[in-house]
Every structure is written in structure tokens, then in C-alpha cells.
Write a protein that holds these residues in place. Structure first.
Motif, PDB file in Angstrom:
ATOM      1  N   TYR A   1     -19.399  32.069  52.946  1.00 56.42           N
ATOM      2  CA  TYR A   1     -20.595  31.229  52.965  1.00 56.42           C
ATOM      3  C   TYR A   1     -21.652  31.888  52.091  1.00 56.42           C
ATOM      4  N   ILE A   2     -22.430  31.094  51.386  1.00 51.88           N
ATOM      5  CA  ILE A   2     -23.431  31.669  50.478  1.00 51.88           C
ATOM      6  C   ILE A   2     -24.810  31.056  50.739  1.00 51.88           C
ATOM      7  N   TYR A   3     -25.808  31.907  50.782  1.00 47.46           N
ATOM      8  CA  TYR A   3     -27.199  31.449  50.774  1.00 47.46           C
ATOM      9  C   TYR A   3     -27.791  31.821  49.419  1.00 47.46           C
ATOM     10  N   VAL A   4     -28.451  30.884  48.774  1.00 45.32           N
ATOM     11  CA  VAL A   4     -29.116  31.199  47.502  1.00 45.32           C
ATOM     12  C   VAL A   4     -30.621  31.184  47.729  1.00 45.32           C
ATOM     13  N   LEU A   5     -31.246  32.314  47.422  1.00 43.87           N
ATOM     14  CA  LEU A   5     -32.695  32.446  47.638  1.00 43.87           C
ATOM     15  C   LEU A   5     -33.454  32.245  46.332  1.00 43.87           C
ATOM     16  N   SER A   6     -34.596  31.612  46.436  1.00 42.02           N
ATOM     17  CA  SER A   6     -35.485  31.520  45.270  1.00 42.02           C
ATOM     18  C   SER A   6     -36.909  31.258  45.732  1.00 42.02           C
TER      19      SER A   6
ATOM     20  N   ILE B   1     -34.870  29.231  50.882  1.00 41.90           N
ATOM     21  CA  ILE B   1     -33.437  29.074  50.658  1.00 41.90           C
ATOM     22  C   ILE B   1     -33.251  27.850  49.762  1.00 41.90           C
ATOM     23  N   ALA B   2     -32.802  28.122  48.529  1.00 46.95           N
ATOM     24  CA  ALA B   2     -32.687  27.018  47.563  1.00 46.95           C
ATOM     25  C   ALA B   2     -31.392  26.253  47.753  1.00 46.95           C
ATOM     26  N   GLY B   3     -30.395  26.916  48.340  1.00 42.22           N
ATOM     27  CA  GLY B   3     -29.131  26.227  48.571  1.00 42.22           C
ATOM     28  C   GLY B   3     -28.265  27.040  49.503  1.00 42.22           C
ATOM     29  N   GLN B   4     -27.353  26.388  50.196  1.00 43.15           N
ATOM     30  CA  GLN B   4     -26.434  27.113  51.070  1.00 43.15           C
ATOM     31  C   GLN B   4     -25.154  26.317  51.224  1.00 43.15           C
ATOM     32  N   GLY B   5     -24.079  27.007  51.516  1.00 43.77           N
ATOM     33  CA  GLY B   5     -22.811  26.318  51.710  1.00 43.77           C
ATOM     34  C   GLY B   5     -21.661  27.228  51.334  1.00 43.77           C
TER      35      GLY B   5
END
Lengths: 261, 259
Positions: free
Chosen positions: A207-212, A216-220
């Protein structure tokens, strides 16, 4: 295993995290990704109790880590391993002693048993033969593998990797990627990888969380993120030079700059 | 307004640093007994802080003593009092130059090394790494170094004074032919064990506390960059020198001011 709710953290005027919430699932590899300066390492320090949030709650193994006393925090940290970007090996100790160090400090095991444990940990990262070397004699990739062996020395339940792939040659990179996946599977660890190396991280993360910009700019799952509708996530995951994050630092137009001197 | 802002900012920053330094000192004190249970850690640090400063102290002590011997003979002979050279050499070394000069040398040799070492450990995340292994770096890294400085400097200061007295003998007695009997007997009769030697040791104990505290705190509080370590090392030497000179004046006034 880890639950973060409404976390806000600032450094001076700059808000690093702005009311974010996320969960780290047990026995899975969760990646925290984002551009440099997004606060990825800071998040690991908050989870490890080395920094305190401005507001919000971080629950680790059912405990609010920032409300623990120092002895309680240290007891909880024995269940956590952490791999620092630099390796953080103690420079005046050999590879063997670096790995034996937490075992000697936290257990009453006899030296013969400590030797066996250390050699097994080193064998797991393929460096049993390097046990007598000093940290200054190791390559960057080897230092991270030794640090990995040290991080699993006390058989932790979870392990945090801070930029494990940065600055590695392709062979070391392949070794580290495979080691993280193997250790997670065989030791039933909960792993958190903080990285901006998309391909390598996505290849092993569940699973990935993208931070910006503190959010949290995106997750999945890696596949979900690769197919994300968000232009920003698309730019980050595919490493496009231009997009929502512009190639040019904000400025006047080139014509205006050149001809208004 | 601008001046007031700068003044206020500087004052607040200094007070915050003093607060951090005090908490740091308190945390060292709370774990100090642990060091006695781990003598190997302490011995290793006494070697690196004390034994490695040995030659610097020996050579400096000898040369300072020889210079005092020369200057003493030239000054005292004006009054026909060169027989009192022993008192002059011993008193100036045991009371002042022994503790002060060895402390200044110690700050330059061992203090700067301690700051750089701790600063580099911070920069390379070794201290954070220990914390994440549930090992208190104050207990394992800082406290043994603090105690090593505390033990080493008074011994080095005694060594400095002893070698200085020998240096005074070399120039005064051997080269300039002051009577050896007068040199030693006058020294013996005029130097008091408690008033001179013990007071000198007390001074060097206090200097050891100051230098170790400043050096370790500056390293621990340094910005984790190469420029940060460089500035911290400079601050250790400069602040230690100021603190040594200030406390020397204060202690001399307390110890000898009433006589």
C-alpha cells in the motif's frame, strides 16, 4: 499496528503535516512517498516518538506514543527497528559489535549465544563474512545491510526504512529491495518504507501513501496509484518533468526578464 | 525598534540555550552512577580525553616552568632575592598557571575533539540510532565522556605544575645557578598544602566541569551540518576560555581575596 489521526506538525512557520490521517497495516509493507522535503523522514521520527506533533494522535501497537513515559517509550522502541538513511552505524565498533550492541544492552544472553544470533542476522543480509570490518570499510550498500541486520537484532515487530534506496548502485539496489521483501515475509514484520524511488518501492509495497504539501495527495495499492486520476499523482509516479509541479520555479516570463533590464 | 527586536531575540535565544544546557547537565547527573557500573566505557574515555593530552601538558608545563624560572631570576636578582625563586615558581604554577593553562590547553585539545565527535555522531544519526534502539545516548555516550574530563583535568593540572616546577629548576638552578637548596627548601616552607595545592586542585575540578559541560553540550546541540560542527567546535574553545578566565578570577577572589 499504527494509526495516525489528524496529525499536524510544523517547523517554524512551515506546516509539514496539515491534519493528515493514515493507517499502517500489520505484516504489510506500507510505503510513504513524496517529493524531497515532503516530511517523509519527519513522519518516521513522529512515529518513533523522537518528535512530538502539534496536534493529533499517533497510536503504535495500541499506545499513544506521545503520552508514554520515557521507560515505556523505550520498551515500545524495542519492538521497532529503524534503518536510517546514513546507516547510523556506530563508527568506533566493528560490524559484529554494532549488531551485538542492542542485544548486549537489552538482554542478559551469554556471549556465546550473542555470537550465534549476530552471525545469523548477518547471514540473513549476506554479510557474515564482513563481521570484522569497521563501518568505514563498508560500501554504502553494505552499510545499509549491516544497519538492517542491526535493526532486526532484537526481533522487532515493525521496521521503518528511511530512504533505503537513495544513492545505491543497481546491484545494491536489487539486493536491498529483495531483502526488505524477504525479511518482511519471513519475519512477519510490519514494514514502513519512506522513499521517493517510485519503481523500487512500488515493486514491493502493499500500500502506498503519497504526501505533498502537508496532505495525502494519493493512496492505494501500487496499481491503483499508477492508474490514479490525479494529475499530480500521475506526474509523481511516472516521473514527468512538467505537470502540476511545474518545471520552472515561479518567475516572470522569460521575455519580460530578458528585455526589461 | 529594530535594535530592540535584535536585543530581545538574542536574549531569548541565549536564555533558551542556557535552559537546554541546564536540562542537558541535569540529564547527565541523573545517569552518572550508571557510568561507575560500566568502568570499561569510562576507561576508554579517560584514555582518549586524558592520556592523549598527556604529552601536550608535559611539554607545555616544562616550557612554562622554564620561562618562569628565567623571568624569576632576572626579576628577583634586582632585589637580591633569587633564593626565593622556588616560591615564585611553585606559587604561580600551583595556584594559577597549573590549573588555568592546563584548562585552556585541555579545552583546545580534548574539548574541541569532544564537540566534534558528538557533533559528527549527531550528523551521522548515530545518536538518533541509539535512541531508536532504546539506548539512552546520554547514558552511553555523554556521561562517560563527562566523567572522564572531570577525572582527567585535575590530574593533568597537577602534572603540569610538577613539570613546571622541574622546568623552573632546570633554568633557575641548572642554568642560572640559583642555589638548589634554597629553591627546594623555600618552596617547601612557603607552599601550604591546603591553601595552595588543594585550592589549585579545586580550581581545576571546577574548570573540568565547565569544559566538559560546554564541549559536550555544544556537540549535542550543534546543527547537524559540517558548518554547524565547525561553529560548535569554535564556540567550545572560545566559551571555555572565557568561562575559565572568569571563574579563575572569581575563585581567586574567594580563595585568596581575604588574605
Amino acid at each position: 499496528m499504527i494509526s495516525i489521526r489528524n496529525l499536524t506538525f510544523s517547523r517554524g512557520e512551515r506546516k509539514i503535516f496539515d491534519n493528515i490521517s493514515l493507517d499502517i497495516m500489520p505484516h504489510k509493507i506500507t510505503a510513504i512517498m513524496g517529493p524531497s522535503g515532503a516530511g517523509k523522514t519527519t513522519l518516521l521520527k513522529l512515529i518513533g516518538g523522537q518528535l512530538s506533533p502539534d496536534s493529533g494522535v499517533i497510536m503504535v501497537d495500541g499506545k499513544n506514543i506521545h503520552q508514554l513515559s520515557r521507560p515505556q517509550l523505550y520498551t515500545l522502541r524495542k519492538k521497532m527497528g529503524m534503518l536510517f538513511q546514513s546507516g547510523a552505524l556506530l563508527s568506533d565498533m566493528s560490524v559484529f559489535d554494532n549488531i551485538a550492541f542492542p542485544i548486549r544492552e537489552h538482554t542478559q544472553l551469554p556471549e556465546s549465544l550473542i555470537r550465534t544470533v549476530v552471525l545469523l542476522k548477518l547471514n540473513a543480509v549476506g554479510l557474515r563474512g564482513a563481521r570484522d570490518l569497521m563501518p568505514s570499510e563498508l560500501s554504502g550498500g553494505m552499510a545499509r545491510r549491516v544497519a538492517m541486520a542491526r535493526a532486526i537484532a532484537l526481533d522487532p515487530e515493525m521496521i521503518m526504512y528511511d530512504e533505503p534506496f537513495t544513492g545505491q548502485d543497481p546491484i545494491s539496489l536489487g539486493v536491498l529491495v529483495s531483502l526488505i521483501a524477504t525479511l518482511n515475509k519471513t519475519l512477519h514484520l510490519t514494514s514502513i518504507i519512506v522513499s521517493h524511488d517510485v519503481q523500487e518501492t512500488a515493486s514491493i509495497a502493499d500500500y502506498i501513501y503519497v504526501l505533498s504539501h502537508g496532505k495525502i495527495a494519493g493512496q492505494g495499492t501500487p496499481k491503483e496509484l499508477a492508474d490514479s486520476d490525479s494529475e499530480w499523482v500521475q506526474q509523481f509516479m511516472h516521473g514527468k518533468a512538467d505537470g502540476p509541479v511545474p518545471f520552472h520555479y515561479p518567475s516572470d516570463s522569460l521575455t519580460a526578464d530578458l528585455f526589461t533590464y | 525598534m529594530n535594535f530592540l527586536q535584535v536585543l530581545g531575540h538574542t536574549t531569548l535565544k541565549s536564555l533558551a540555550k542556557l535552559g537546554r544546557a541546564s536540562l542537558f547537565f541535569y540529564s547527565i547527573m541523573t545517569v552518572l552512577p550508571y557510568v561507575f557500573m560500566r568502568p570499561k566505557l569510562l576507561i576508554k574515555q579517560i584514555f582518549s580525553v586524558g592520556v592523549l593530552s598527556f604529552w601536550l601538558i608535559i611539554i607545555s608545563g616544562l616550557f612554562v616552568g622554564m620561562v618562569i624560572g628565567l623571568q624569576g631570576v632576572y626579576t628577583l636578582s634586582t632585589y637580591g632575592a633569587e633564593a626565593s625563586l622556588g616560591i615564585m615558581v611553585a606559587a604561580s604554577l600551583v595556584r594559577e598557571l597549573g590549573p588555568v593553562v592546563s584548562a585552556l590547553l585541555f579545552a583546545g585539545r580534548a574539548g574541541s575533539a569532544l564537540t566534534a565527535e558528538i557533533g559528527l555522531m549527531k550528523t551521522t544519526e548515530q545518536l538518533s540510532g541509539m535512541e531508536m534502539m532504546a539506548i539512552d545516548p546520554i547514558k552511553y555516550i555523554i556521561a562517560p565522556r563527562f566523567l572522564a574530563g572531570f577525572i582527567s583535568l585535575p590530574l593533568l593540572a597537577l602534572l603540569f605544575s610538577s613539570l613546571g616546577i622541574l622546568g623552573g629548576h632546570i633554568t633557575g638552578v641548572e642554568l642560572l645557578h640559583v642555589d638548589a637548596g634554597s629553591y627546594w627548601t623555600q618552596m617547601q616552607s612557603a607552599i601550604d598544602f591546603y591553601d595552595d595545592i588543594v585550592n589549585g586542585i579545586i580550581k581545576s575540578i571546577i574548570f573540568a566541569w565547565i569544559i566538559s559541560w560546554i564541549a559536550l553540550f555544544e556537540g549535542y546541540d550543534a546543527l547537524p551540518t559540517s558548518a554547524g560542527i565547525s561553529r560548535a567546535t569554535t564556540r567550545t574553545v572560545v566559551n571555555s576560555a572565557f568561562a575559565i578566565l572568569f571563574f579563575d578570577l572569581l575563585l581567586t577572589a574567594i580563595m585568596f581575596g581575604s588574605t
